[in-house]
Design an enzyme around this catalytic site. Structure first.
Site, PDB file in Angstrom:
ATOM      1  N   ARG A   1      20.001  -8.283 -18.346  1.00 20.90           N
ATOM      2  CA  ARG A   1      20.124  -7.209 -19.348  1.00 20.90           C
ATOM      3  C   ARG A   1      18.863  -6.382 -19.447  1.00 20.90           C
ATOM      4  NH1 ARG A   1      24.391  -8.922 -22.689  1.00 20.90           N
ATOM      5  NH2 ARG A   1      23.913  -7.441 -24.290  1.00 20.90           N
TER       6      ARG A   1
ATOM      7  N   TYR B   1      26.666 -17.212 -12.930  1.00 24.90           N
ATOM      8  CA  TYR B   1      26.393 -16.345 -11.777  1.00 24.90           C
ATOM      9  C   TYR B   1      24.885 -16.242 -11.546  1.00 24.90           C
ATOM     10  CZ  TYR B   1      26.333 -12.792 -15.581  1.00 24.90           C
ATOM     11  OH  TYR B   1      26.123 -12.094 -16.747  1.00 24.90           O
TER      12      TYR B   1
ATOM     13  N   ASP C   1      28.415  -0.272 -29.557  1.00 32.96           N
ATOM     14  CA  ASP C   1      28.879  -1.325 -30.465  1.00 32.96           C
ATOM     15  C   ASP C   1      29.048  -0.820 -31.901  1.00 32.96           C
ATOM     16  OD1 ASP C   1      29.077  -3.249 -28.530  1.00 32.96           O
ATOM     17  OD2 ASP C   1      27.578  -4.605 -29.376  1.00 32.96           O
TER      18      ASP C   1
HETATM   19  P1  FAD Z   1      22.781  -2.794 -29.254  1.00 30.76           P
HETATM   20  O1  FAD Z   1      22.424  -3.371 -27.951  1.00 30.76           O
HETATM   21  O2  FAD Z   1      22.993  -3.694 -30.397  1.00 30.76           O
HETATM   22  O3  FAD Z   1      21.606  -1.758 -29.610  1.00 30.76           O
HETATM   23  C1  FAD Z   1      21.446  -1.225 -30.895  1.00 30.76           C
HETATM   24  C2  FAD Z   1      19.999  -0.749 -31.015  1.00 30.76           C
HETATM   25  O4  FAD Z   1      19.846  -0.055 -32.259  1.00 30.76           O
HETATM   26  C3  FAD Z   1      18.996  -1.895 -31.033  1.00 30.76           C
HETATM   27  O5  FAD Z   1      17.926  -1.587 -30.160  1.00 30.76           O
HETATM   28  C4  FAD Z   1      18.547  -1.962 -32.478  1.00 30.76           C
HETATM   29  O6  FAD Z   1      17.228  -2.440 -32.638  1.00 30.76           O
HETATM   30  C5  FAD Z   1      18.686  -0.513 -32.907  1.00 30.76           C
HETATM   31  N1  FAD Z   1      18.910  -0.327 -34.339  1.00 30.76           N
HETATM   32  C6  FAD Z   1      19.765  -1.040 -35.122  1.00 30.76           C
HETATM   33  N2  FAD Z   1      19.725  -0.571 -36.386  1.00 30.76           N
HETATM   34  C7  FAD Z   1      18.849   0.446 -36.400  1.00 30.76           C
HETATM   35  C8  FAD Z   1      18.376   1.327 -37.414  1.00 30.76           C
HETATM   36  N3  FAD Z   1      18.838   1.209 -38.666  1.00 30.76           N
HETATM   37  N4  FAD Z   1      17.484   2.276 -37.103  1.00 30.76           N
HETATM   38  C9  FAD Z   1      17.015   2.397 -35.822  1.00 30.76           C
HETATM   39  N5  FAD Z   1      17.417   1.583 -34.816  1.00 30.76           N
HETATM   40  C10 FAD Z   1      18.314   0.634 -35.103  1.00 30.76           C
HETATM   41  N6  FAD Z   1      28.822  -6.155 -22.064  1.00 30.76           N
HETATM   42  C11 FAD Z   1      29.073  -5.822 -20.767  1.00 30.76           C
HETATM   43  O7  FAD Z   1      29.300  -4.636 -20.464  1.00 30.76           O
HETATM   44  N7  FAD Z   1      29.114  -6.780 -19.783  1.00 30.76           N
HETATM   45  C12 FAD Z   1      28.879  -8.102 -20.060  1.00 30.76           C
HETATM   46  O8  FAD Z   1      28.903  -8.951 -19.146  1.00 30.76           O
HETATM   47  C13 FAD Z   1      28.602  -8.477 -21.419  1.00 30.76           C
HETATM   48  N8  FAD Z   1      28.364  -9.773 -21.729  1.00 30.76           N
HETATM   49  C14 FAD Z   1      28.076 -10.104 -23.028  1.00 30.76           C
HETATM   50  C15 FAD Z   1      27.817 -11.439 -23.337  1.00 30.76           C
HETATM   51  C16 FAD Z   1      27.531 -11.823 -24.649  1.00 30.76           C
HETATM   52  C17 FAD Z   1      27.285 -13.282 -24.961  1.00 30.76           C
HETATM   53  C18 FAD Z   1      27.470 -10.825 -25.669  1.00 30.76           C
HETATM   54  C19 FAD Z   1      27.119 -11.186 -27.088  1.00 30.76           C
HETATM   55  C20 FAD Z   1      27.728  -9.481 -25.361  1.00 30.76           C
HETATM   56  C21 FAD Z   1      28.048  -9.105 -24.052  1.00 30.76           C
HETATM   57  N9  FAD Z   1      28.302  -7.768 -23.709  1.00 30.76           N
HETATM   58  C22 FAD Z   1      28.582  -7.437 -22.415  1.00 30.76           C
HETATM   59  C23 FAD Z   1      28.337  -6.712 -24.746  1.00 30.76           C
HETATM   60  C24 FAD Z   1      27.067  -5.885 -24.781  1.00 30.76           C
HETATM   61  O9  FAD Z   1      25.951  -6.729 -24.886  1.00 30.76           O
HETATM   62  C25 FAD Z   1      27.065  -4.931 -25.988  1.00 30.76           C
HETATM   63  O10 FAD Z   1      28.318  -4.331 -26.128  1.00 30.76           O
HETATM   64  C26 FAD Z   1      26.020  -3.815 -25.768  1.00 30.76           C
HETATM   65  O11 FAD Z   1      24.747  -4.366 -25.569  1.00 30.76           O
HETATM   66  C27 FAD Z   1      26.002  -2.854 -26.955  1.00 30.76           C
HETATM   67  O12 FAD Z   1      24.967  -1.907 -26.782  1.00 30.76           O
HETATM   68  P2  FAD Z   1      24.587  -0.924 -27.969  1.00 30.76           P
HETATM   69  O13 FAD Z   1      23.447  -0.114 -27.438  1.00 30.76           O
HETATM   70  O14 FAD Z   1      25.778  -0.234 -28.484  1.00 30.76           O
HETATM   71  O15 FAD Z   1      24.080  -1.866 -29.156  1.00 30.76           O
END
Ligand code: FAD
Length: 427
Positions: free
Chosen positions: A109, A217, A294
């Site tokens: 990641r 993996y 997310d």
């Molecule tokens: P996040 O990664 O949660 O990023 C949100 C960011 O916003 C963070 O940096 C946080 O610090 C910041 N933030 C939060 N609140 C605030 C605020 N108020 N002000 C400023 N900044 C803020 N996905 C895949 O595609 N393939 C996979 O194989 C896969 N495997 C997974 C396995 C597990 C066990 C899990 C739990 C998830 C997996 N996922 C996978 C899903 C994937 O990890 C998430 O869907 C993805 O990381 C979401 O990214 P995001 O940027 O939307 O959110």
């Protein structure tokens, strides 16, 4: 024109979703600023699977070679029964690459996050850490975000990519997260530590079992081995707050096959992930505030599409910005309202399908008793070269609802032939 110093787009959250959107929009020539609350940009966790619907976009961004160099292209994706280790079905990933034109990769990641971060830096995205957003508001000219230090920032568009526990989601929608009562443990260890465990180093292997599953993996050019152990927590079912603890991990995998059991002691025990998602919602866009990643559509991870959907979201926003720019009269700014409406029109339904399929997938993986045998019978009958169940996800990302492919309809469990399965399981 924007007031001096104001970006065209403010992105809240510098995870994979936020950085992916920031990079995509900066490629459109837009001035993008990312506000991240953490003191540093980074990712926790271990491996990530990225399917062709994501590597296609990385290729367009010029980032696929770097991803390939840092990741691993496995040979097969193999599903096995976690109790007796028998193979249920597989995907030949070289053939899958031929079908979709782009590889199925696994990558750490932090490596994928780093690729996007460096791409943003090169593209001139303004990347600010220690910026915590506490509130959102629409304005006459766009939207503004309020920060924990009492200041505010404004832009024509605000993208809220602040993750599962999104502040924007709380303010704009106000729904609660949904607990599945499952928990994930992760670990990435040097490959030498699993060499005598009977693991398949060149494959992604998923062992599915009653109320549990186990994923394996190799990562980082094959030097590391990634494992994910997921199980239903009895403490969660009993309504306790402290659920998913390591004692539950050991108990959950007691009856599983040798390779799985040998992997359990290697799992990290100081951190675990309760498996939460949210019910799909139809509105992600509120004026000039658009939810992404997310924050908009947190899935259970069984389709391995969460980070991918987030990257697709940013790509889609940028493509619709391009379409609106082409349609705008010479010199006029593109219509942001049309951009976000088009984004919402296509992404909400696609992500709803992935979220609901992920929930159903989880139920199918975790079956016990006769239903487990029914599932095994159906999976074993599947032609490994039948792509009906991946076409709707791994094909090109749709830009309009009309381009969205029809969904896969699963074979009903009740149609399974149980005879052979009973014999094979010695029943
Ligand atoms: P996040 O990664 O949660 O990023 C949100 C960011 O916003 C963070 O940096 C946080 O610090 C910041 N933030 C939060 N609140 C605030 C605020 N108020 N002000 C400023 N900044 C803020 N996905 C895949 O595609 N393939 C996979 O194989 C896969 N495997 C997974 C396995 C597990 C066990 C899990 C739990 C998830 C997996 N996922 C996978 C899903 C994937 O990890 C998430 O869907 C993805 O990381 C979401 O990214 P995001 O940027 O939307 O959110």
């Amino acid at each position: 024109p924007s007031p001096a110093g104001q970006p065209d787009v403010l992105v809240v959250g510098g995870g994979i979703g936020g950085l992916g959107a920031a990079f995509a929009l900066s490629r459109r020539g837009l001035a993008v600023r990312v506000l991240e609350r953490a003191p540093e940009f980074g990712e926790v966790g271990a491996g990530l699977q990225i399917a062709p619907n994501c590597t296609r976009i990385l290729a367009e961004y010029g980032l696929l070679d770097e991803a390939r160099a840092l990741g691993v292209v496995p040979e097969n994706m193999v599903m096995r029964d976690a109790l007796d280790a028998r193979e249920l079905t597989r995907l030949d990933l070289a053939d899958l690459e031929r079908r979709y034109g782009f590889p199925y990769l696994v990558i750490h990641r932090s490596d994928l996050h780093g690729i996007l971060l460096r791409a943003c830096e090169r593209a001139g995205v303004e990347l600010l850490t220690d910026h915590t957003v506490t509130g959102y508001e629409n304005t006459d000219a766009g939207a503004l975000v309020r920060l924990a230090d009492g200041t505010a920032q404004e832009a024509p568009l605000v993208v809220a990519a602040d993750g599962l526990h999104s502040v924007a989601r709380r303010d704009l929608i106000g729904d609660a997260v949904v607990s599945s009562d499952y928990v994930a443990y992760r670990a990435a260890v040097p490959i030498e530590r699993v060499r005598d465990h009977g693991v398949a180093e060149r494959d992604v292997t998923v062992y599915v079992g009653p109320r549990c599953h186990f994923v394996q993996y190799a990562l980082r050019g094959g030097e590391m081995f990634n494992q994910v152990a997921v199980f239903e927590s009895p403490k969660a079912l009993a309504g306790r707050d402290d659920w998913g603890t390591p004692d539950e991990l050991d108990a959950a995998f007691e009856g599983t096959c040798d390779t799985v059991r040998r992997g359990i002691p290697l799992m990290w025990r100081d951190r675990w992930w309760q498996m939460l998602d949210r019910d799909p919602v139809e509105t992600w866009v509120h004026g000039r505030i658009a939810l992404l990643g997310d924050a908009a559509h947190p899935p259970l991870q069984y389709m391995a599409q969460g980070a991918i959907m987030a990257i697709e979201d940013g790509w889609t926003l940028a493509r619709h910005h391009a379409r609106q720019a082409e349609a705008a009269p010479e010199g006029a700014a593109p219509d942001w309202d049309a951009v976000v409406a088009a984004y919402e029109a296509v992404r909400v339904e696609h992500c709803r399908r992935v979220q609901t399929t992920a929930r159903a997938w989880g139920e199918l993986w975790h079956l016990d008793g006769e239903d487990r045998l029914r599932r095994n019978a159906i999976m074993r009958e599947r032609d490994p070269y039948d792509y009906a169940f991946t076409d709707w996800v791994y094909g090109p990302t749709a830009l309009t609802p009309e381009e969205e492919p029809p969904m896969f309809t699963p074979v009903p469990l009740a149609s399974a032939h149980l005879g052979d399965e009973r014999d094979a399981a010695g029943l």
